[in-house]
Motif scaffolding. Structure first.
Motif, PDB file in Angstrom:
ATOM      1  N   ASP A   1      -8.034  -6.729   8.187  1.00 16.34           N
ATOM      2  CA  ASP A   1      -9.371  -7.007   8.534  1.00 16.34           C
ATOM      3  C   ASP A   1      -8.993  -8.933   8.630  1.00 16.34           C
ATOM      4  N   LEU A   2      -8.488  -9.203   6.945  1.00 12.14           N
ATOM      5  CA  LEU A   2      -8.722 -10.569   7.137  1.00 12.14           C
ATOM      6  C   LEU A   2      -6.631 -11.073   7.860  1.00 12.14           C
ATOM      7  N   ARG A   3      -6.290  -9.933   7.770  1.00 15.33           N
ATOM      8  CA  ARG A   3      -4.916 -10.767   8.251  1.00 15.33           C
ATOM      9  C   ARG A   3      -4.419 -11.158   6.843  1.00 15.33           C
TER      10      ARG A   3
ATOM     11  N   LYS B   1      -9.566   2.050   1.603  1.00 15.13           N
ATOM     12  CA  LYS B   1     -10.763   0.963   2.460  1.00 15.13           C
ATOM     13  C   LYS B   1     -10.495  -0.468   2.226  1.00 15.13           C
ATOM     14  N   ALA B   2      -9.523  -0.512   0.673  1.00 14.18           N
ATOM     15  CA  ALA B   2      -8.615  -1.910   0.462  1.00 14.18           C
ATOM     16  C   ALA B   2      -7.791  -2.188   2.061  1.00 14.18           C
ATOM     17  N   PHE B   3      -7.436  -1.310   2.813  1.00 12.83           N
ATOM     18  CA  PHE B   3      -5.896  -1.827   3.276  1.00 12.83           C
ATOM     19  C   PHE B   3      -6.986  -2.471   4.902  1.00 12.83           C
TER      20      PHE B   3
ATOM     21  N   PHE C   1       0.363  -0.681   0.259  1.00 10.99           N
ATOM     22  CA  PHE C   1      -0.238  -0.110   0.286  1.00 10.99           C
ATOM     23  C   PHE C   1       1.082   1.362   0.246  1.00 10.99           C
ATOM     24  N   SER C   2       0.403   1.998  -1.061  1.00 10.21           N
ATOM     25  CA  SER C   2       1.405   3.902  -0.566  1.00 10.21           C
ATOM     26  C   SER C   2      -0.011   4.379   0.457  1.00 10.21           C
ATOM     27  N   GLY C   3       0.841   3.992   1.651  1.00 12.96           N
ATOM     28  CA  GLY C   3       0.462   4.905   3.074  1.00 12.96           C
ATOM     29  C   GLY C   3      -1.158   3.661   3.612  1.00 12.96           C
TER      30      GLY C   3
ATOM     31  N   LYS D   1      -3.462   0.345  16.222  1.00  7.02           N
ATOM     32  CA  LYS D   1      -4.185  -0.259  15.569  1.00  7.02           C
ATOM     33  C   LYS D   1      -4.363  -1.393  14.842  1.00  7.02           C
ATOM     34  N   TYR D   2      -3.035  -0.358  14.011  1.00  4.90           N
ATOM     35  CA  TYR D   2      -2.857  -1.114  12.935  1.00  4.90           C
ATOM     36  C   TYR D   2      -1.583  -2.498  13.362  1.00  4.90           C
ATOM     37  N   GLY D   3      -0.042  -2.034  13.755  1.00  7.54           N
ATOM     38  CA  GLY D   3       0.514  -1.674  13.908  1.00  7.54           C
ATOM     39  C   GLY D   3       1.211  -4.007  13.734  1.00  7.54           C
TER      40      GLY D   3
END
Length: 202
Positions: free
Chosen positions: A71-73, A64-66, A53-55, A103-105
Motif C-alpha cells: 500500500d505504501l509502494r 500483514k507486512a506485505f 518477503f518469504s512468499g 492484485k500485487y504484480g
C-alpha cells in the motif's frame, strides 16, 4: 548495508525437534514476533529499504507486512519456490497466482524464483520476464588461488549439500539418481535430514 530480519517465531517446532539451532546472523538485527503496531513502526522507520518477503501468504505476519508495504509502494522482492501445479488443487493454485499477479504484480519489483520450473509457472501466472530472477540456496566456498590469496570462487568439481525433509515434495530420490549417473562430476554429496522416505533413500 544494515539488515533487519523480522520473523514470527525463533524457530518452528518441527525444526527444534530435528535438532536445529538458530544460526549466528552476525550483525543482522533480529526481531521476533512483533505486534502489528510494531511491524508498522518497523516499516515506517525503513521506508528506503528493500523489503524481501518469504512468499506473500505463507505466514500471517508476512501477509500483514506485505500488504502494508504494498500500500505504501515501497521496494519489494518476493522469494517464491515452484508450486505443485498438478490436478484440481494445482489448477486452483495457478488461478490463485494469476489473481496475486493482477492484485500485487505492479508493486513487486522482483520475484526471486527457484529453478526453471518456478520461472515457467510464474511467467504463466503473468509475471513479466524482466521481474523474474533465478535464486537458490547456494553458497560459494573459499578457494585458495596460486598467488596465495583467499577468494570466493568455484572449484573444478561441485559439492552438493541437501538439508531438508526427506519426503516426496523435495524429490531427493530423483536428485540421488542423477548424481549416481554423473559421479565423476561431483566432489561430494552430503544429505542432512529426516522424513518418511528415509529408509528408501538409504
Amino acid at each position: 548495508y544494515k539488515v533487519v530480519l523480522v520473523v514470527e517465531k525463533k524457530m518452528s517446532d518441527r525444526r527444534l525437534k530435528e535438532g536445529w539451532d538458530v544460526p549466528d546472523m552476525g550483525d543482522t538485527q533480529i526481531i521476533i514476533a512483533p505486534s502489528l503496531i510494531e511491524v508498522t513502526e518497523i516499516v515506517n522507520s525503513h521506508r528506503e529499504a528493500i523489503h524481501v518477503f518469504s512468499g506473500i501468504h505463507a505466514y500471517p505476519l508476512v501477509n500483514k507486512a506485505f500488504h502494508l508495504i504494498h500500500d505504501l509502494r515501497l521496494k519489494t522482492l518476493v522469494l517464491a519456490e515452484p508450486y505443485d501445479f498438478l490436478g484440481f488443487k494445482g489448477f486452483l493454485r495457478r488461478y490463485r497466482k494469476k489473481i496475486q499477479f493482477l492484485k500485487y504484480g505492479r508493486g513487486i519489483h522482483g520475484l526471486l524464483h527457484t529453478g526453471e520450473l518456478g520461472k515457467y509457472w510464474f511467467e504463466k501466472a503473468g509475471f513479466p520476464k524482466e521481474k523474474l530472477f533465478h535464486w537458490g540456496y547456494f553458497t560459494e566456498e573459499p578457494v585458495l588461488f596460486n598467488d596465495g590469496n583467499l577468494k570466493y570462487g568455484v572449484k573444478n568439481k561441485a559439492s552438493i549439500l541437501f538439508v531438508g525433509t526427506i519426503n516426496k515434495n523435495k524429490n531427493i530420490l530423483g536428485l540421488v539418481s542423477i548424481v549416481k549417473k554423473y559421479l565423476d562430476l561431483f566432489d561430494n554429496f552430503t544429505i542432512i535430514g529426516v522424513g518418511p522416505l528415509e529408509n528408501e533413500l538409504k
